[in-house]
Scaffold this motif. Structure first.
Motif: not given
Length: 218
Positions: A11, A14-16, A18-19, A22, A67, A69
């Protein structure tokens, strides 16, 4: 602690990040599921894993997270757990179903609740909306998960299950949760009659307690 931090990273702003979070949680989930699927795994080890992980996945860090996700991942992981059909899940069935029934209302899309509260504005009848909500609950992934868990019930676990079911129905506030409780009772009678044949009085008591609900659909 690793699961908690991994979910927090999922959560991150930054998308990187989060990746990466995950990927880590997916690895953790797959490893755990393989452990449960492995027939040679120590049942005590399996029970120990589930005892810590199930409350985590059902709680504020999982299905109750803010979140989307994280919520989705927690639910997908729970479904993977259930799909193992591991006997180690049996002691947790009653509590998992109870929590899922109660959660059914919180996972309903907010737009449905909004439309129900503002039915007059859209020239809709609340009863018609509620009948649609019943259909949504019946075909929801959460209901599918509940039914799969119920397949693990036997004569040794049914009394605890019915007790927790009654508690879930009493604690339920929204229509989706109450409808889910109703569908569980129907499922018990249609698919598990042999193990509930002596519990009719308890199931009738749970059902009759809802006859005075202010919602006509309930």
């Amino acid at each position: 602690k690793i699961w908690l931090m991994a979910f927090r990273v999922m959560d991150d702003i930054k998308s990187s990040v989060r990746k990466e979070g995950t990927e880590l949680t997916r690895f953790l989930a797959n490893t755990m599921v393989l452990k449960l699927k492995n027939a040679t795994s120590d049942s005590k080890v399996q029970a120990s894993i589930l005892k810590k992980l199930i409350p985590f996945l059902l709680g504020n860090n999982g299905l109750l997270s803010d979140s989307e996700d994280v919520k989705k991942f927690a639910f997908d992981t729970i479904m993977k757990l259930i799909s193992t059909h591991s006997k180690s899940l049996k002691p947790f069935v009653s509590n998992m179903v109870k929590q899922m029934i109660i959660l059914m209302t919180s996972v309903e899309p907010q737009v449905i609740n909004y439309i129900t509260l503002n039915a007059d504005k859209y020239n809709l009848k609340v009863e018609d909306i509620d009948s649609q909500r019943i259909g949504i609950v019946g075909s929801s992934p959460m209901m599918e998960a509940i039914e799969k868990l119920m397949d693990l019930l036997d004569e040794d676990t049914i009394d605890e299950f019915i007790e927790e079911l009654g508690s879930a129905v009493k604690q339920s506030i929204g229509l989706p949760s109450k409808v889910a409780g109703s569908k569980v009772i129907v499922n018990l009678i249609l698919r598990h009659f042999f193990i509930v044949r002596n519990s009719g009085d308890k199931l009738l008591k749970i059902s009759s307690g809802q006859l005075k609900d202010r919602n006509e659909t309930v």
